[in-house]
Enzyme design. Sequence first.
Site, short mmCIF file in Angstrom:
data_model
loop_
_atom_site.label_atom_id
_atom_site.label_comp_id
_atom_site.label_asym_id
_atom_site.label_seq_id
_atom_site.Cartn_x
_atom_site.Cartn_y
_atom_site.Cartn_z
N ASP A 98 -0.70 11.57 11.61
CA ASP A 98 0.31 10.54 11.39
C ASP A 98 -0.23 9.19 11.84
OD1 ASP A 98 2.71 9.63 10.46
OD2 ASP A 98 3.95 10.73 11.89
N ASP A 157 14.47 1.33 -3.10
CA ASP A 157 14.23 0.89 -1.74
C ASP A 157 14.14 2.11 -0.82
OD1 ASP A 157 13.91 -0.53 0.54
OD2 ASP A 157 15.94 -1.34 0.62
N GLU A 172 -1.92 2.87 10.82
CA GLU A 172 -1.79 1.57 10.18
C GLU A 172 -2.32 0.45 11.08
OE1 GLU A 172 1.36 4.24 8.42
OE2 GLU A 172 0.66 3.77 10.45
#
Length: 717
Positions: free
Chosen positions: A460, A525, A463
């Site tokens: 996970d 979205d 970023e």
Amino acid sequence: KTSRRVSVKLMSESTADELALISKDDENQEEDKKDEVEEVSPMRPRTRFRWPLFIATAILGAIALTSAIVSFTINPLVNNDLMDVNLDKHTRHLSMSRGNRIVLRASLGVSLANVAPKAYLGNWLYNIQWEGVATVKLTDQNETDKSAECVHVSWQSLNLEGELEDCFELGESHWYGGAELCNQTWPMEAGSHKSMPFVSSYVMRSHISHRDSFGSVLQPVWLNSKGVAIIVDRVVPLHVGYNTKDSRGRLCLKSKHDDRAYPHWNMTRAVVLSYTVCTHNDIRSLYQYVSARFWDVPSRMPDVSMIHRPIWSTWVRYKTGVNQSSVLKFANEIVKNEFTFSNFEIDDKYSENYGDFEFNPLKFPEPRQMTEELHRLGFNVTLWVYPFANVNSNTFKVGATKGFWVTGANYHLNLVSWWNTKSKQGAAILDPTNPDARQWFITRLKNVTSDYGIDSFKFDAGEVNFLPEFYTTNKTLENPGDFSASYASIATHFLPLPEVRVGYFTQHLPLFVRVMDKLSTWGTDSGLQGLITGVLTVSIMGYPFVLPDMIGGNLYYTTCPSDELFIRWAQATAFMPAMQFSLPPWDDCFNDSSLVTKLAREAVEMHGNISDFIVKLAQESVMNGSPIVRPLWWIAPNDTTAHVVNDQFLLGDHVIVAPVVHEGARMRKVYLPEGEWRDGQEGQTHKGPVTLTDYAAPLDVIPYFIQSSHYDKVMGK
């Protein structure tokens, strides 16, 4: 012919001596200046000053003033007549044409002041300088594919505080690519995005300030429906925005300093903006060319069990309340309810402290016994891992002592926050560019596999937005995305079952790439519609092994999806490379769990029926990089309707899937491109191109169509 005409537009007030044509390789430049030669053809050597030459030069200057266009023939250039490039050096308006059709318009250097330029011509198409401001060079690139044509654009700022920005008209074209987004529109121009650093962010949780940033998988490549691609060089401190108040109808690429996103592009280094523009016959041919040139195909396939049978995760059902008894209860329920399975994924929070990958003995008294029971039932067992260590963990202390965490300015340890810290400085983050830190992390995970019988991991995070301010890594990053790439590559030590959620030019890694977390809603979205557009976007970025998010979404802001939403979600993912459950369809939160279970099981059975076909598509991806999930324009590249369809997708070339993605809908419009298509539900044949305006789709039906000539092959008959 091996030459091509390239036009340089001049403003009518220009004078002939503003356009000094200088040969790049001329060794006698200074001597020629003494001879006061105003203009020299690149096609012949320079000569001494003579009156005939002066007269000829004056005539040419008059022609330039009258017509405002001077054309040059550049030799040698390849692929004659494929593309014309026209640049007005005063307005900096650029146009590119193939044949008689303009395929791209742009405004270059939009942030530059109106300084009179000087243009030079040598072994490039254009070399223009604005004194003390910037230079730009346009260079033709020789292509092995005779139907492709590429031009490289390279800006160099001449002052340390400069910004460079080029904007491309979205025009009548449709655009695709770039990055995962919270609001994933398809085509891209249907939405907007304010200019921001083009780096990956965890954008899901609304309380995190990065929700409007770019997502976890990104690469600076954009394609349009006219067969044009823009590929930005990795060294650019890139900011991207489109369709905002400041960039209405345009895609704008900006290069500028940003201490947070690009700390190594500091104020002692002038910025550059460089990219390649390629054209091809159509968008499919363009994609195939660009993907072959700019990134590598997967080196191998992931484990096919993840294609054939669903993955099951503890996350949505238990969140951080997971324990040994709940794991075994869940696994036995899956078997009892007659669902197939591949990986059983133990998610957050199995350890006592974040960063320590040991099982908490209070929650998991016999973890080895638990994994052995899961193996006996037939599951692979995977474990959730991440690059963080909270300050209260033993791992944090060891890593800090050894210097294994990403540091801030002057190599001091800067703490970070993530979704499992209570403060802004609650954790450290692994430096995967440090060989020793990397090996330490891998060794710890291998100890987990041997100690507990874990088969692999769900990797996970990763970023760039999690990096500390003024971050410093062991290896200087050419682009911040290289941090994500380095972290993702660790997963290759635990093949063939791992998954990741970040990507930056990591298409060669044989991993399932999970799309960003989805909400339990219907829209683009981050809802069900956004799942389809997100899978399409990640697929055309070159990641064929797309893992859709958990069926029904993550329940971040609700306790249960509606029965209808869960069923439609399961039906849509039945035709994707993999399926993933976390909230079980028999959960008591549903109004009619027996119906939800029945229809979810039917979706899993449908996926199993076509999984051999999906495996063949995966094999094709390894050979040539073709996506498994494809947009409709893949088989109809010149079909203007196919360019804008955002709620259907192709599985390979021969299956069209039209999921129901609107609440309460029991009919939907279906577009079928050219070909003969057999209705997978009714068996009726339709000849495309055709729009089925009111296709019946009750709750137990997912519309799909198979090319008639390939029906038996797809269905494994």
